[in-house]
Design an enzyme around this catalytic site. Structure first.
Site, PDB file in Angstrom:
ATOM      1  N   GLU A 189      -5.827  -7.856   4.964  1.00  0.00           N
ATOM      2  CA  GLU A 189      -6.064  -7.189   6.237  1.00  0.00           C
ATOM      3  C   GLU A 189      -7.082  -6.067   6.026  1.00  0.00           C
ATOM      4  OE1 GLU A 189      -3.775  -4.700   9.757  1.00  0.00           O
ATOM      5  OE2 GLU A 189      -3.164  -4.478   7.658  1.00  0.00           O
TER       6      GLU A 189
ATOM      7  N   ASN B 137       0.807  -1.215   0.000  1.00  0.00           N
ATOM      8  CA  ASN B 137       0.000   0.000   0.000  1.00  0.00           C
ATOM      9  C   ASN B 137       0.845   1.271   0.000  1.00  0.00           C
ATOM     10  OD1 ASN B 137      -2.487   1.706   0.640  1.00  0.00           O
ATOM     11  ND2 ASN B 137      -1.253   2.075   2.473  1.00  0.00           N
TER      12      ASN B 137
ATOM     13  N   ASP C 221      -1.160  -6.552   3.523  1.00  0.00           N
ATOM     14  CA  ASP C 221      -1.181  -5.585   4.611  1.00  0.00           C
ATOM     15  C   ASP C 221      -1.962  -4.339   4.185  1.00  0.00           C
ATOM     16  OD1 ASP C 221      -0.009  -4.547   7.229  1.00  0.00           O
ATOM     17  OD2 ASP C 221       0.734  -3.049   5.813  1.00  0.00           O
TER      18      ASP C 221
END
Length: 355
Positions: free
Chosen positions: A220, A108, A194
């Site tokens: 997640e 990200n 993540d």
């Protein structure tokens, strides 16, 4: 569905062999690659565990805190856990005894600030060996209030001041897919994505579409209810971490009645079992953040053992067991000692907890 493995070698009567039904994986948080390889051969393989989630293997910023692993500098396979050769050796040795490896993929964002990464790469001012300023979203910071009502800011602004990759662009998608395909070529079998909530579902689907193999993907997505972005939105890409499970299980074990768990799962507003990854605690919420609540951790002693026994025996989700280290400061990084040290096991003391 019954669980094959409980904990520490305790087994329930279930499938006739581990190969027929492996229903549990373990997160070896901050373990070195050499120690993971030994753990596969000596314990996880013989006990029938399905897989291991390993800490991010790519180059990260320097520093002792655990979260340095979540500030990428490059996608070179050099980290606090070891170099590329050690990583490959671990994957091969674990595969030989029937244990898959899942990588915690931090895709990200990139590292904040500036300096030199653990593999010697320079970074700073949105300049990295693989990215430059145009590869990021415009600079803005996610505010706490944004989670309830501003989807755009959650997915386009910076999470705790970490430069936010523009995962909607072809170059960023191709670069991320290249990193993940390199890992797949080594023998990787899955990815934890993540901070998936901070990326649009369409972007993640596009990256997945560029992969050369079909790995297990679990994302997640912290969704305790009342937020603009829902965990259920991501099930088309892969499994999703069900954070409500940890909080509600902790509430019951600490202050409730165990009888109330008779219908634990979908009836409590959780994701469908086939789409959920669950855990008693993980590396974030055991430290009081990342969707934390009244969770049970190793610090609760026997209560933690019982909560894990319940999770592993109860038919809901793909279960993940935690294995980490003792900490007093939430930022504290891993011990300097090894888990497997010249034939002795450094577990259950003041360093590695090996839950």
């Amino acid at each position: 569905m019954k669980k094959t493995v409980l904990a520490a070698g305790l087994m329930l009567a279930a499938a006739p062999s581990f190969a027929a039904q492996k229903t549990t994986f373990v997160h070896l948080f901050e373990w070195q690659w050499a120690d993971i390889a030994t753990e596969c051969e000596q314990y996880l393989g013989p006990q029938g565990f399905a897989a291991i989630q390993v800490s991010p293997p790519n180059e990260h910023i320097q520093g002792s805190a655990w979260w340095t692993r979540y500030q990428p500098v490059s996608y070179l396979l050099q980290s606090r856990s070891g170099d590329r050769a050690a990583f490959i050796n671990m994957v091969q040795r674990c595969k030989a005894v029937g244990v898959d490896i899942y990588v915690d993929a931090v895709i990200n964002h990139m590292a904040s600030g500036g300096g030199v990464g653990v593999a010697g790469s320079n970074y700073g001012n949105r300049q990295y060996p693989i990215y430059s300023a145009p590869d990021f979203h415009a600079s803005c910071t996610i505010n706490g209030s944004d989670y309830a009502n501003d989807r755009w800011r959650v997915q386009n602004c910076e999470l705790v001041s970490l430069p936010d990759l523009n995962t909607g662009t072809p170059y960023v998608q191709n670069t991320l897919a290249g990193y993940m395909n390199d890992l797949l070529a080594i023998g990787m079998k899955g990815f934890r994505i993540d901070a998936a909530k901070h990326m649009a579902v369409a972007d993640l689907a596009a990256i997945k579409g560029k992969l050369t193999q079909a790995p297990l993907i679990y994302q997640e997505v912290i969704d305790q209810g009342g937020e603009a972005i829902k965990a259920s939105e991501y099930t088309g890409v892969g499994l999703v971490t069900e954070f409500k499970y940890s909080v509600q299980l902790g509430n019951v074990f600490k202050t409730g009645r165990l009888a109330s768990l008779s219908n634990f799962g979908e009836a409590w507003g959780f994701l469908p079992s086939s789409q959920a990854v669950v855990f008693v605690d993980n590396h974030d919420n055991q430290r009081g953040h990342g969707g934390a609540g009244n969770v049970v951790t190793y610090k609760d002693g026997r209560l933690y053992d019982l909560a894990n026994v319940f999770m592993l025996a109860y038919p809901y989700g793909y279960t993940q067991v935690m294995s980490s280290y003792q900490f007093t400061d939430p930022d504290q990084g891993p011990p300097g000692s090894r888990v497997h040290n010249n034939g002795s096991l450094n577990c259950f003391g003041s360093d590695w907890k090996c839950e």
